[in-house]
Design an enzyme around this catalytic site. Sequence first.
Site, PDB file in Angstrom:
ATOM      1  N   ASP A   8       0.687  -0.909  -0.193  1.00  0.00           N
ATOM      2  CA  ASP A   8      -0.166  -0.489  -0.047  1.00  0.00           C
ATOM      3  C   ASP A   8       0.915   1.357  -0.251  1.00  0.00           C
ATOM      4  O   ASP A   8       2.522   1.153   0.649  1.00  0.00           O
ATOM      5  CB  ASP A   8      -0.870  -0.072   1.017  1.00  0.00           C
ATOM      6  CG  ASP A   8      -1.814   1.779   1.570  1.00  0.00           C
ATOM      7  OD1 ASP A   8      -2.275   1.993   0.801  1.00  0.00           O
ATOM      8  OD2 ASP A   8      -1.495   1.556   2.860  1.00  0.00           O
ATOM      9  N   ASN A 220      -9.475  -0.463   3.549  1.00  0.00           N
ATOM     10  CA  ASN A 220      -9.183  -0.582   2.088  1.00  0.00           C
ATOM     11  C   ASN A 220      -7.960  -2.077   1.901  1.00  0.00           C
ATOM     12  O   ASN A 220      -8.160  -2.502   1.107  1.00  0.00           O
ATOM     13  CB  ASN A 220      -9.033   0.352   1.269  1.00  0.00           C
ATOM     14  CG  ASN A 220      -7.672   1.304   1.490  1.00  0.00           C
ATOM     15  OD1 ASN A 220      -6.941   0.958   2.344  1.00  0.00           O
ATOM     16  ND2 ASN A 220      -7.546   1.421   0.436  1.00  0.00           N
TER      17      ASN A 220
END
Length: 268
Positions: A8, A220
Amino acid sequence: MKKLIAIDLDGTTLNQDSVITEKTAKTLHRAIEDGHSVVIATGRPYRMSKNFYQELQLTTPMINFNGALVHLPEQKWAGEQEISFNRSIVFDLLAEKKNLKLDFIAAENRETFFIDDLNFFDQHFFASDFATNDNLLTVNTLQTNPTSVLLRSQPENVGSVSEELKQQFGHEVEVNTWGGPKPILEVVAKGIQKAHGLKRVLESVHHKQEDIIAFGDEQNDVEMLKFAGWGVAMANGTDQLKSVANDITEMPNSEDGMADYLTKYLDL
């Protein structure tokens, strides 16, 4: 065993100033030299993340919009996929903007963006030098279905806005919060998340699911960490993410937590 390292960006690979430190870049380059694959999996659009892809000199596929766009940057690739959702939802959001306490609504796909209030245009945020009336989001300008919609509210409202959106549109879309300092909600098509993108990438890079080590910090990233053979939450990550992770970094993103963990994990 060679690993697929899924990273990420905000709150994970990037520090508190949204940059990749020299230590993190060196660590990832060493991993690549050792034969591991590094794949960026971000909620950001490509426009706002290609600089990091280039900085790390990656040649792997990239996951943007939380999995709604999987592509090999600047190249034709048979595995490419971009999944949009019905633009009527954007028009519903515009109509309810005041009730939802939204600062702005931005609809985008890989190449373009539309924002409903140009006063909120930010060169850095939208990775564009300028915005004109062509970028103004209206019922008339948004002619195609968007890949993603970004919504900004005030930090104290994000949770309630997210719940309201899930109640109203949850049968058609996913609603995620962004990592990092800005209170941003991202809306993508139903069933789309980073794990969906990783499955697509796996088919092309000759790794198995158990070979994935994934790093994240936010809501997420939950499915990605669950999907990975080894999921690692950042020390600065949410409690929800830490509860599904195999491990947690000792240091936060502001102290090269991911690089520190990878160095020990891979004996770099």
